[in-house]
Design an enzyme around this catalytic site. Structure first.
Site, PDB file in Angstrom:
ATOM      1  N   HIS A  29     111.535   1.947 -13.868  1.00  0.00           N
ATOM      2  CA  HIS A  29     112.948   2.310 -13.770  1.00  0.00           C
ATOM      3  C   HIS A  29     113.813   1.143 -14.248  1.00  0.00           C
ATOM      4  O   HIS A  29     114.176   0.275 -13.444  1.00  0.00           O
ATOM      5  CB  HIS A  29     113.311   2.661 -12.324  1.00  0.00           C
ATOM      6  CG  HIS A  29     112.551   3.834 -11.778  1.00  0.00           C
ATOM      7  ND1 HIS A  29     111.233   3.746 -11.402  1.00  0.00           N
ATOM      8  CD2 HIS A  29     112.937   5.114 -11.528  1.00  0.00           C
ATOM      9  CE1 HIS A  29     110.830   4.929 -10.950  1.00  0.00           C
ATOM     10  NE2 HIS A  29     111.841   5.766 -11.015  1.00  0.00           N
ATOM     11  N   HIS A 260     117.094   6.162 -16.179  1.00  0.00           N
ATOM     12  CA  HIS A 260     116.766   6.013 -14.762  1.00  0.00           C
ATOM     13  C   HIS A 260     115.291   5.715 -14.543  1.00  0.00           C
ATOM     14  O   HIS A 260     114.945   4.702 -13.934  1.00  0.00           O
ATOM     15  CB  HIS A 260     117.168   7.272 -13.984  1.00  0.00           C
ATOM     16  CG  HIS A 260     116.979   7.162 -12.506  1.00  0.00           C
ATOM     17  ND1 HIS A 260     115.733   7.136 -11.909  1.00  0.00           N
ATOM     18  CD2 HIS A 260     117.870   7.068 -11.486  1.00  0.00           C
ATOM     19  CE1 HIS A 260     115.872   7.026 -10.596  1.00  0.00           C
ATOM     20  NE2 HIS A 260     117.161   6.987 -10.311  1.00  0.00           N
ATOM     21  N   GLU A 409     115.309   8.813  16.015  1.00  0.00           N
ATOM     22  CA  GLU A 409     113.918   8.357  15.916  1.00  0.00           C
ATOM     23  C   GLU A 409     113.590   7.761  14.545  1.00  0.00           C
ATOM     24  O   GLU A 409     112.891   6.748  14.455  1.00  0.00           O
ATOM     25  CB  GLU A 409     112.955   9.521  16.202  1.00  0.00           C
ATOM     26  CG  GLU A 409     112.902   9.953  17.651  1.00  0.00           C
ATOM     27  CD  GLU A 409     113.909  11.026  17.997  1.00  0.00           C
ATOM     28  OE1 GLU A 409     113.855  11.556  19.132  1.00  0.00           O
ATOM     29  OE2 GLU A 409     114.758  11.355  17.126  1.00  0.00           O
ATOM     30  N   HIS A 471     107.694  21.143  22.053  1.00  0.00           N
ATOM     31  CA  HIS A 471     107.599  19.784  22.574  1.00  0.00           C
ATOM     32  C   HIS A 471     106.159  19.377  22.917  1.00  0.00           C
ATOM     33  O   HIS A 471     105.938  18.311  23.477  1.00  0.00           O
ATOM     34  CB  HIS A 471     108.480  19.632  23.821  1.00  0.00           C
ATOM     35  CG  HIS A 471     109.927  19.453  23.510  1.00  0.00           C
ATOM     36  ND1 HIS A 471     110.639  20.336  22.725  1.00  0.00           N
ATOM     37  CD2 HIS A 471     110.802  18.473  23.863  1.00  0.00           C
ATOM     38  CE1 HIS A 471     111.892  19.926  22.626  1.00  0.00           C
ATOM     39  NE2 HIS A 471     112.012  18.799  23.299  1.00  0.00           N
TER      40      HIS A 471
END
Length: 660
Positions: A29, A260, A409, A471
């Site tokens: 890149h 890019h 998280e 969960h």
């Protein structure tokens, strides 16, 4: 400040090293390093505090290239400023097997690479962790020893990734004023213009989370310098939006997605050399330019020497503690404290959940390890990660040792990596095991880098009960065990929990996870053992001569295995039990030990409230598995274990069927 002509030539050195390396590799890149070269030149030539001859100096500024696909930017800078382990030959080997100059920067490949980046947005969150570490250590050791900035360069992709918002929101809340984020605002992604997929007002976004914001022309030397100086005096983290042209200097491809992620091609490189008046051949830097860059690399030597003098003059105990912490060594009384605690447990074995056992172990650990930095993703009462030593960190007071990460998280796990990489602290924090999915990219990168971070993962099975299948982690132990260089511990009782914590803290070059129960468990280790039995990953918990049945289990299912063995032995079926707190450590043991633990009983059964994947290592394809074969359900934990057939009776029945 250096002259505009000098600046341009120094920036062009980055551009041409980057485009030439990408061209030689036929991969990479070039656009970002060409577009961000002016920003990097100003930062490294005047403001960044670093010393290539002493690259691990604890009070250096940290520079993180979050947009890791532009890796030739950092590789070029390391070579130009004089890092001894980055040579022209290394640049020529860009993206080749065994090279230091990997496709994305990899921590440990060369000094000056502060973290492994590539997955976009990770570097931003790593930098937040580094800034937290600096602020915390400054509060503890004083500004004489810890007083530096963390700079990070990101791109549009980093800001689109959700992790970026988790990280910047916390940074703004904590007022991490020594954190400076440069945005390479070039308006281009791989697909084309950013407008194809995004119209976010990034300035307004950062202002909304309490950052100082500055917009500059990313090719204006003076404007960049003024922005950095303003950032250095800010009372908040600073976002510098640098408007740049991707692939700057390439006359036919600059400003487009064509520059890019692809080499420019020989014709465009020749045209760029002409446009920027650069006559030097590929991988050749004119003497005057290299001299200017090497001078930039020595700019902070006197600052580093002054810091070393201050450290030398520091009180002996404080100095030795500082040096120990940055060496990563544990204090000499740590193992003794764990041993004393194990004796206490043997005297009165508790029947408690392992999340509670973890809290009890941490009460001991945090009392002897001042470097632990705890936390939780808004689950402190459930994870039990806060002990009596853990005063909360606040925006105005970093004397505490506990971070309230909020419901973040992903950002938490990545920032923990940054804290560990910074040095001087051992981060641990908690969440529900099911949400390790949110942490997984960062846990994987911690394993890839080989750093000490510890994840407390509670509510580890259908034992969660009423919260239901959303969960209840059934596949997560297998998924986490699949990550190379990660130690996953699933202790069966308080003694194993203490031993697993001891192992995780001693492990300087691997992250660890502790899978812990919500429900209470009967103690399995009833007598004191001086050795850390969990250190071998699996061990014979209950023996039997000429065993006909071997039961292998981890965590909460060890209790079931012991009771099943008692019933089978009472029926005259010699049965042994093997506790398996850490599969990874067991697989590292010598062949003879592993063979003795697996044994030669004709019937082998594994029990774990999770899926079977991985257990065939112990029981073979023809062994029986008592565990989960589907998602869980909502209901009281005891009812769920019975419903899904994870019971003492099920283990006994499986053994008797095999023996029939």
């Amino acid at each position: 400040m250096i002259s505009r002509e000098q600046h341009d030539r120094m920036a062009n050195a980055i551009r041409f090293l980057s485009m030439d390396a990408v061209e030689k590799a036929n991969s990479g890149h070039p656009g970002l390093p060409m577009g961000a070269a002016d920003v990097a030149t100003v930062l490294f030539s005047k403001y960044l505090k670093f010393d290539p001859k002493n690259p691990l100096w604890p009070d250096r500024d940290r520079f993180v290239l979050s947009a890791g696909h532009g890796s030739m930017l950092i590789y070029s800078l390391l070579y130009l400023t004089g890092y001894e382990d980055m040579s022209i030959e290394d640049l020529k080997q860009f993206r080749q097997l065994g090279s230091k100059t990997a496709g994305h920067p990899e921590y440990g490949h060369a000094t000056g690479i502060e973290t492994t980046t590539g997955p976009l947005g990770q570097g931003i969150a790593n930098a937040v962790g580094m800034a937290i570490a600096e602020r915390k250590l400054a509060a503890e050791f004083g500004a004489d020893l810890q007083n530096h900035h963390t700079y990070v360069l990101c791109g549009d992709g980093c800001l689109m990734e959700g992790i970026s918002h988790e990280a910047i929101a916390l940074a703004g809340h904590l007022k991490l004023n020594k954190l400076v984020l440069f945005w390479d605002n070039n308006n281009i992604t791989i697909d084309g213009a950013v407008s194809l997929s995004d119209s976010t007002d990034q300035i307004a976004r950062f202002q909304a989370v309490h950052w100082n914001t500055i917009a500059v022309d990313g090719h204006d030397q003076a404007a960049i310098a003024a922005a950095i100086e303003a950032a250095q005096t800010s009372d908040r983290p600073t976002f510098i939006a640098c408007k740049t042209v991707i692939g700057f200097g390439a006359p036919n491809k600059q400003g487009t997605h064509k520059v890019h992620g692809s080499p420019l091609g020989a014709e465009e490189i020749a045209a760029t050399r002409k446009a920027l008046n650069w006559e030097a051949e590929a991988f050749t830097i004119p003497d005057d330019v290299l001299s200017d860059w090497r001078a930039a690399g020595t700019r902070s030597v006197s600052i580093r020497e002054e810091w070393e003098s201050r450290l030398a003059e520091t009180d002996g105990d404080k100095k030795s503690e500082f040096n120990r912490r940055f060496a990563g060594a544990l204090p000499s009384n740590f193992d003794g404290a764990i041993d004393t605690y194990k004796k206490k447990l043997a005297d009165a074995p508790p029947a408690i959940a392992t999340r509670k056992a973890s809290e009890d172990a941490l009460e001991v650990i945090n009392g002897v390890l001042p470097e632990t930095l705890g936390g939780s993703a808004d689950l402190t009462p459930s994870n039990n990660t806060k002990t009596s030593q853990m005063k909360s960190i606040t925006p105005t007071d970093f004397s505490g040792r506990y971070v309230h990460w909020g419901i973040r998280e992903h950002g938490m796990a990545a920032a923990m990596n940054g804290i560990a990489l910074h040095g001087g602290l051992i981060p641990y924090s908690g969440g529900f095991m099911i949400f390790s999915d949110y942490c997984r990219p960062s846990i994987r990168l911690a394993a890839l880098m080989g750093i000490r971070v510890i994840h407390v993962l509670t509510h580890d099975s259908i034992g969660v009960g009423e919260d239901g299948p959303t969960h209840e982690p059934v596949e997560h132990m297998a998924a986490l065990r699949a990550i190379p260089n990660l130690l996953m511990f699933r202790p069966a009782d308080a003694v194993e929990t203490a031993e697993c914590w001891q192992l995780a803290l001693h492990e300087q070059h691997r992250p660890s996870g502790l899978a812990l129960t919500r429900q209470n468990l009967a103690p399995s280790r009833l007598t004191y053992e001086a050795d850390n039995l969990c250190a071998k990953g699996a061990y014979e918990l209950r023996s039997a001569d000429n065993a006909k049945v071997s039961i292998f289990a981890s965590g909460s299912e060890v209790e079931l295995a012991v009771k099943a063995a008692e019933q089978l032995n009472a029926k005259g079926v010699a049965t042994r039990v093997v506790s398996v707190p850490c599969v990874e450590l067991f697989q590292e043991q010598p062949d003879d030990y592993r063979a003795s633990v697996i044994g030669n009983a004709p019937v082998k059964i594994a029990a774990e409230a999770a899926v079977r994947q991985g257990w065939d290592y112990f029981i073979g394809n023809d062994g029986d598995f008592v565990g989960m074969h589907s998602f869980g359900a909502s209901g009281p934990a005891k009812d769920l274990y019975k419903h899904f057939g994870i019971t003492v009776d099920a283990i006994v029945a499986a053994a008797e069927k095999k023996l029939a």
